[in-house]
Design a protein around this motif. Structure first.
Motif, PDB file in Angstrom:
ATOM      1  N   GLU A  65       0.828  -1.203   0.000  1.00 18.00           N
ATOM      2  CA  GLU A  65       0.000   0.000   0.000  1.00 18.00           C
ATOM      3  C   GLU A  65       0.866   1.258   0.000  1.00 18.00           C
ATOM      4  N   ARG A  66       1.980   1.219   0.727  1.00 19.47           N
ATOM      5  CA  ARG A  66       2.852   2.399   0.774  1.00 19.47           C
ATOM      6  C   ARG A  66       3.389   2.750  -0.607  1.00 19.47           C
ATOM      7  N   SER A  67       3.573   1.748  -1.451  1.00 15.28           N
ATOM      8  CA  SER A  67       4.113   1.993  -2.788  1.00 15.28           C
ATOM      9  C   SER A  67       3.141   2.777  -3.664  1.00 15.28           C
ATOM     10  N   THR A  68       1.861   2.856  -3.253  1.00 18.53           N
ATOM     11  CA  THR A  68       0.862   3.585  -4.042  1.00 18.53           C
ATOM     12  C   THR A  68       0.560   4.968  -3.473  1.00 18.53           C
ATOM     13  N   LEU A  69       1.138   5.304  -2.318  1.00 20.22           N
ATOM     14  CA  LEU A  69       0.801   6.568  -1.662  1.00 20.22           C
ATOM     15  C   LEU A  69       1.328   7.774  -2.426  1.00 20.22           C
ATOM     16  N   THR A  70       0.528   8.821  -2.465  1.00 18.95           N
ATOM     17  CA  THR A  70       0.976  10.109  -2.994  1.00 18.95           C
ATOM     18  C   THR A  70       1.116  11.134  -1.869  1.00 18.95           C
ATOM     19  N   THR A  71       0.685  10.756  -0.669  1.00 18.97           N
ATOM     20  CA  THR A  71       0.814  11.602   0.517  1.00 18.97           C
ATOM     21  C   THR A  71       1.952  11.080   1.384  1.00 18.97           C
ATOM     22  N   PRO A  72       2.992  11.889   1.633  1.00 15.59           N
ATOM     23  CA  PRO A  72       4.033  11.440   2.560  1.00 15.59           C
ATOM     24  C   PRO A  72       3.485  11.359   3.975  1.00 15.59           C
ATOM     25  N   VAL A 105      -7.192   9.614  10.036  1.00 10.32           N
ATOM     26  CA  VAL A 105      -5.932   9.881   9.352  1.00 10.32           C
ATOM     27  C   VAL A 105      -6.098   9.402   7.920  1.00 10.32           C
ATOM     28  N   GLN A 106      -5.837  10.295   6.974  1.00  9.31           N
ATOM     29  CA  GLN A 106      -6.085   9.972   5.569  1.00  9.31           C
ATOM     30  C   GLN A 106      -4.831  10.133   4.723  1.00  9.31           C
ATOM     31  N   PHE A 107      -4.562   9.110   3.912  1.00 11.39           N
ATOM     32  CA  PHE A 107      -3.471   9.132   2.935  1.00 11.39           C
ATOM     33  C   PHE A 107      -4.068   8.997   1.532  1.00 11.39           C
ATOM     34  N   ASP A 108      -3.694   9.907   0.633  1.00 11.70           N
ATOM     35  CA  ASP A 108      -4.113   9.772  -0.759  1.00 11.70           C
ATOM     36  C   ASP A 108      -3.207   8.774  -1.466  1.00 11.70           C
ATOM     37  N   THR A 109      -3.747   8.126  -2.507  1.00 10.50           N
ATOM     38  CA  THR A 109      -2.981   7.133  -3.258  1.00 10.50           C
ATOM     39  C   THR A 109      -3.112   7.392  -4.749  1.00 10.50           C
ATOM     40  N   GLU A 110      -2.317   6.679  -5.524  1.00 12.08           N
ATOM     41  CA  GLU A 110      -2.355   6.802  -6.977  1.00 12.08           C
ATOM     42  C   GLU A 110      -3.678   6.304  -7.549  1.00 12.08           C
ATOM     43  N   ILE A 111      -4.409   5.522  -6.764  1.00 11.18           N
ATOM     44  CA  ILE A 111      -5.661   4.952  -7.249  1.00 11.18           C
ATOM     45  C   ILE A 111      -6.856   5.478  -6.439  1.00 11.18           C
ATOM     46  N   ASN A 112      -6.756   6.733  -6.011  1.00 10.58           N
ATOM     47  CA  ASN A 112      -7.876   7.363  -5.308  1.00 10.58           C
ATOM     48  C   ASN A 112      -9.163   7.289  -6.116  1.00 10.58           C
ATOM     49  N   GLY A 113      -9.029   7.550  -7.421  1.00  9.29           N
ATOM     50  CA  GLY A 113     -10.205   7.566  -8.268  1.00  9.29           C
ATOM     51  C   GLY A 113     -10.891   6.223  -8.366  1.00  9.29           C
ATOM     52  N   LEU A 114     -10.136   5.152  -8.154  1.00  7.81           N
ATOM     53  CA  LEU A 114     -10.688   3.800  -8.253  1.00  7.81           C
ATOM     54  C   LEU A 114     -11.142   3.262  -6.902  1.00  7.81           C
ATOM     55  N   LEU A 115     -10.300   3.403  -5.893  1.00  7.27           N
ATOM     56  CA  LEU A 115     -10.594   2.801  -4.587  1.00  7.27           C
ATOM     57  C   LEU A 115     -10.828   3.823  -3.478  1.00  7.27           C
ATOM     58  N   GLY A 116     -10.467   5.085  -3.735  1.00  6.93           N
ATOM     59  CA  GLY A 116     -10.570   6.086  -2.678  1.00  6.93           C
ATOM     60  C   GLY A 116      -9.298   6.126  -1.838  1.00  6.93           C
ATOM     61  N   PRO A 117      -9.146   7.129  -0.967  1.00  9.11           N
ATOM     62  CA  PRO A 117      -7.962   7.231  -0.116  1.00  9.11           C
ATOM     63  C   PRO A 117      -7.965   6.168   0.980  1.00  9.11           C
ATOM     64  N   ILE A 118      -6.822   5.988   1.615  1.00 12.23           N
ATOM     65  CA  ILE A 118      -6.726   5.117   2.792  1.00 12.23           C
ATOM     66  C   ILE A 118      -7.073   5.959   4.019  1.00 12.23           C
TER      67      ILE A 118
END
Length: 243
Positions: A176-183, A212-225
């Motif tokens: 999951e960390r490999s997809t994060l766009t939020t540090p 606590v929310q982290f954005d990811t490369e696939i936010n549009g598909l699955l949403g943020p974590i």
């Protein structure tokens, strides 16, 4: 599994109010004056975007420097939009027409996870109420008449928010960390109503939770974590499903 007093904790127990005027790059008076001096043109451009949404083929309509301005077919309106960006004051323009709900947003400035500042048009007054379930996210509107508002949205600071970022970080897998766009240090930490928790881990039901929310490369598909924590015990108590 419940901690004494957590169920009835008050939002004010955890919030450190931000003096947003100290972090704004453009004072409120400067933004409002800029708008008032060009108000008629703002009206014309905003109406054009709402009435010609199909021309842009996106919902919402989004205009930025060198992006989509050429789709404006009226040369005078196109020139005004170009001028706004060339002057370097307005950063982005967007609109959405869901009649009777209509909105136009002129974004003047923003800092990730801290604030957004601008001028907006809202066709329905109730649209200016914000989300009452997000206790540490402040929606501040000043009515300028005719459906126009000056706004600043900002996040208040929370006690121990960096600790909650670290706790959430440990729950994220390497994949999951490999997809994060939020540090890690930029994760959005919000105090909100327990009613917003999508999936509870156990049977505790809290009035107030920390998300606590982290954005990811696939936010549009699955949403943020998004993870939720008990603000008193700091236990992980739930999350939101990712579809």
């Amino acid at each position: 599994m419940k901690s004494k007093g957590t169920e009835h904790a008050e939002a004010s127990d955890f919030i450190i109010p931000l003096n947003v005027s100290e972090v704004l790059k453009r004072p409120e008076t400067e933004v409002i004056k800029y708008f008032q001096n060009r108000r008629e043109d703002f009206d014309i451009l905003g109406s054009y975007l709402l009435e010609n949404e199909r021309v842009f083929q996106t919902r919402p309509v989004i205009l930025q420097q060198d992006y989509a301005i050429e789709k404006i077919q009226d040369p005078d309106i196109q020139q005004f939009a170009q001028t706004l960006f060339q002057e370097g004051i307005v950063k982005r323009i967007s609109s959405l027409n869901d009649d009777p709900s209509k909105s136009i947003d002129f974004l003047f400035d923003a800092e990730d996870n801290l604030y957004r500042q601008g001028i907006t048009y809202l066709s329905l007054p109730e649209m200016a109420k914000g989300d009452p379930s997000k206790f540490s996210y402040v929606n501040d509107y000043k009515n300028l008449g005719g459906g126009w508002y000056y706004y600043v949205f900002h996040y208040d600071k929370l006690k121990n928010e960096d600790e909650f970022r670290s706790l959430a970080w440990t729950k994220i897998s390497e994949k999951e960390r490999s997809t994060l766009t939020t540090p890690k240090e930029k994760a959005i930490v919000t105090l909100e109503s327990g009613k917003n928790v999508g999936n509870w881990i156990d049977d505790r039901k809290l009035d107030v939770v920390i998300s606590v929310q982290f954005d990811t490369e696939i936010n549009g598909l699955l949403g943020p974590i998004t993870m939720f924590f008990d603000p008193m015990t700091k236990d992980l108590i739930g999350g939101n499903p990712r579809f």
